[in-house]
Design an enzyme around this catalytic site. Structure first.
Site, PDB file in Angstrom:
ATOM      1  N   GLU A 477       0.791  -1.237   0.000  1.00 49.80           N
ATOM      2  CA  GLU A 477       0.000   0.000   0.000  1.00 49.80           C
ATOM      3  C   GLU A 477       0.818   1.281   0.000  1.00 49.80           C
ATOM      4  O   GLU A 477       0.259   2.372  -0.089  1.00 49.80           O
ATOM      5  CB  GLU A 477      -0.965  -0.016   1.196  1.00 49.80           C
ATOM      6  CG  GLU A 477      -2.044  -1.055   1.039  1.00 49.80           C
ATOM      7  CD  GLU A 477      -2.897  -1.214   2.281  1.00 49.80           C
ATOM      8  OE1 GLU A 477      -4.124  -1.343   2.133  1.00 49.80           O
ATOM      9  OE2 GLU A 477      -2.348  -1.227   3.399  1.00 49.80           O
ATOM     10  N   GLU A 621      -0.152  -4.643  15.162  1.00 49.15           N
ATOM     11  CA  GLU A 621      -0.038  -4.702  13.704  1.00 49.15           C
ATOM     12  C   GLU A 621       1.414  -4.651  13.239  1.00 49.15           C
ATOM     13  O   GLU A 621       1.791  -5.322  12.279  1.00 49.15           O
ATOM     14  CB  GLU A 621      -0.833  -3.559  13.075  1.00 49.15           C
ATOM     15  CG  GLU A 621      -0.831  -3.588  11.568  1.00 49.15           C
ATOM     16  CD  GLU A 621      -1.765  -2.547  10.966  1.00 49.15           C
ATOM     17  OE1 GLU A 621      -1.956  -2.578   9.743  1.00 49.15           O
ATOM     18  OE2 GLU A 621      -2.293  -1.709  11.726  1.00 49.15           O
TER      19      GLU A 621
END
Length: 685
Positions: A477, A621
């Site tokens: 991304e 994360e």
């Protein structure tokens, strides 16, 4: 610094972080119980007890829980002008006084907590001055999706009086709170119901909760329960009980949390379900709950020779099992039911990273996740129409309705199109594992054919071999508005090919253009043959695996020389921070399949150890991140174990086992309860 040196440095850092996250490095970690004997409230990341519908996040304060969340409960407020997960009523908070003394920190010693993952039970215990030892355990009842139970035990060291209160408190975001207390008299029991109802921020939803006490009085009458109203957002019910030195007194709080997203009449249903649970009684509630979890754990991953890895693997499985359930059409977000992370939205995190774990170990839960996508297919078609395209274009972020829920400042909303192919991949794999042609015809084919139509209209046809997909956000991304992303292009090809195969299975005529498009979508390469991430890629750092996903799960690349070249190239482009756990998980899987157990194990550890937070080793994360629990990462790592070290592979004929290798210290890997037949697969050293 060469690649091997980078890995060695990372491993040293992981040892330090490992010790920080767990308090100590233990060679004999319990496979099922995570213990926190020293709790620092300033460095505490709660662990979640959940049943696939309701999630309870722990707190370092006695008789408090941090938050309660409900699957599928969204409303417009806060971040990004899009739907957000809502905190529900905090129905397990309590107040406990012994001889009139409150539970302040100065009066408490030896505070400890543990999670029993096998039974999905969270326990806290402490000594209160010289008066008593207190222990309480709570459950999100697996057999009753909207119900919770907390059992409290007070063991007196001297005669004392217990004053206990169940506190119902509304979160700040809710409005128009209404509080009720009702008593229902029956010949052998009095049912007191502490109930609250409120509207979501826009008034779209009604959220309701109700609790009741379960007493276990062997002699004499149950304690008298008194209701107190404190303010519009909080009320409580309480009782008193005197016990003798040496005696243990126990009682339970049972409760329900539900919303109008789940039931047309949530207020009455909350009270009905609480009454039902109360009259089931403590023993039956816990017995059925433990049996339900025993059934879940028939599908397990067992490692011999690495106790800490075994505990961590169980934690990953426990969280995924906790965050979803069969029989509904809700879907897990990246953080599952561990809080409000990512607004509770559904991304490719579910379809590509979590779904395969459920599909291999619990296909019945995977079916519920496919129902989520199927029921939102019409919205995906409308999304494609809005973009001037055909078929179905799934939104990057989905919530309750299936419309695009990505905040407008994030370019992934309009441009991260590979999500559509990820949904199709999940649908095809569901058929491959279950071989359920009825499902394929009813639900799989509509998804596969509509998503294939999307890609056939999405490509730009610029000549033979140049059916290009331009202007996308890559799976990596950090690469925005680029052309011919490797993963997007390969995933689109797979989508088109799977739709064609589905037509063959069902005896239908496939759109001939699907195969034409699939054969002409390009996968780019550097001059030395290494797969190129996208048209303008020049070797910069990447956020997460993109090219390497062409090997697994897409099967676009199968030649070992190409796999190794791409692995060596892109594994050197992962920075030390800012990357999610799935990146290293894919490296784990691929190196294991290539037979390099050393590198596979290094990447396995690098995938999550630096991401652990105390005191329960919950996964964030990213390295050093503070946003647990990251279910997406757990899904990726578990795929690295099952499909990498375990050699499991999903084929058109079902699940098979291919050649793989174990880490040096692992003596044996056993995967039980695989697929619809519950098979067992073993890898020995």
């Amino acid at each position: 610094m060469n690649h091997q040196t980078i890995l060695q440095v990372r491993m040293i850092l992981m040892v330090v972080l490992f010790a920080s996250a767990s308090g100590k490095v233990s060679a004999q970690a319990d496979p099922w119980i995570i213990k926190a004997d020293k709790i620092d409230p300033s460095n505490y990341y709660g662990i979640t007890v959940a049943n696939g519908m309701i999630g309870i996040v722990s707190s370092p304060e006695p008789f408090k829980v941090k938050q309660v969340v409900l699957a599928g409960t969204y409303d417009l407020y806060g971040r990004g002008r899009v739907s957000n997960f809502l905190n529900s009523f905090n129905l397990l908070n309590m107040r406990l006084e012994l001889n009139g003394k409150a539970m302040d920190a100065s009066a408490i010693k030896n505070f400890r907590q543990d999670l029993d993952m096998q039974k999905a039970a969270f326990t806290s215990a402490f000594d209160f001055q010289d008066l008593a030892t207190v222990k309480y355990t709570y459950y999100a009842l697996r057999q009753l999706p909207f119900c919770v139970l907390m059992e409290v035990k007070v063991t007196a060291r001297k005669e004392l009086t217990i004053n206990a209160a169940s506190v119902m408190e509304a979160p700040d975001a809710l409005r128009d709170v209404q509080n009720y207390y009702n008593e229902i008299d029956r010949p052998h029991v009095n049912i007191g119901l502490l109930t609250s109802s409120a509207k979501s921020p826009t008034g779209k939803l009604q959220l309701c909760a109700s609790t009741s006490f379960i007493f276990n009085e062997l002699h004499g009458q149950e304690p008298r329960v008194i209701h107190e109203m404190w303010d519009s957002n909080m009320h409580l019910m309480k009782f008193s009980k005197t016990i003798k030195a040496g005696d243990t007194y126990s009682f339970c709080i049972v409760g329900t949390s539900i919303s109008s997203a789940h039931h047309e009449d949530p207020l009455n249903e909350a009270e009905r379900l609480t009454i039902f649970a109360k009259l089931e009684g403590r023993d039956r509630l816990i017995g059925f709950h433990e049996q339900a979890w025993a059934d879940l754990w028939k599908s397990d991953i067992q490692v011999e020779g690495d106790p800490q890895a075994q505990q961590d693997i169980h934690s990953m499985l426990y969280h995924l099992y906790s965050f979803a359930r069969e029989g509904n059409s809700f879907a897990p977000s990246p953080m599952g039911l561990s809080g409000l992370g990512y607004n509770g939205h559904v991304f490719w995190d579910m379809d590509l990273w979590m779904f395969p774990v459920y599909l291999v170990l619990h296909p019945e839960i995977a079916r519920s996740m496919m129902d989520y996508r199927f029921e939102r297919l019409e919205e995906a078609k409308r999304n494609a129409f809005s973009h001037g395209l055909k078929g179905a274009m799934y939104p990057w972020e989905s919530a309750g309705t299936g419309v695009e829920e990505t905040p407008v400042w994030a370019l992934s909303g309009p441009f991260e199109h590979h999500i559509t192919a990820c949904v199709a991949l999940a649908a095809w794999n569901y058929y491959c594992v279950t071989q359920d042609k009825d499902w394929l015809k009813e639900k799989g084919w509509p998804i596969l054919s509509a998503t294939a139509d999307f890609w056939a209209s999405r490509v730009e046809r610029n000549g033979q071999g140049k059916y290009e997909i331009k202007n996308v956000v890559a799976a990596d991304e950090w690469a925005e508005n680029i052309d011919n992303d490797a993963f997007t292009n390969a995933a689109a090809k797979a989508n088109l090919q799977y739709a064609t195969k589905a037509a063959q299975v069902l005896g239908l005529k496939a759109n001939a253009d699907w195969q034409e498009v699939a054969q002409n979508i390009p996968i780019l390469h550097f001059s030395d043959g290494t797969t190129k991430e996208h048209a303008s890629y020049k070797g910069e750092g990447i956020k997460q695996a993109d090219v390497n996903l062409l090997v697994y799960p897409l099967n676009e690349i199968s030649e070992q020389k190409q796999i190794k070249a791409d692995l060596e190239y892109y594994s050197k482009r992962i920075p030390d921070a800012g990357t999610p756990a799935m990146t290293q998980a894919i490296f784990t899987l691929l190196y294991a399949r290539l037979g390099d157990g050393v590198k596979a194990y290094q990447w396995f550890k690098d995938a999550y150890v630096p991401n652990l937070n105390p005191p329960f080793r919950v996964i964030a994360e990213t390295k050093g991140g503070t946003n647990p629990y990251f279910a997406t990462g757990a899904g990726g790592i578990l795929q690295g174990i099952m499909m990498g070290f375990g050699g499991l592979d999903i084929t058109s004929e079902g699940i098979v086992q291919i050649k793989s290798v174990l880490p040096e210290k692992w003596k044996k890997l056993t995967i039980t309860g695989v697929g619809v037949d519950g098979k067992t697969f073993v890898v020995n050293k």
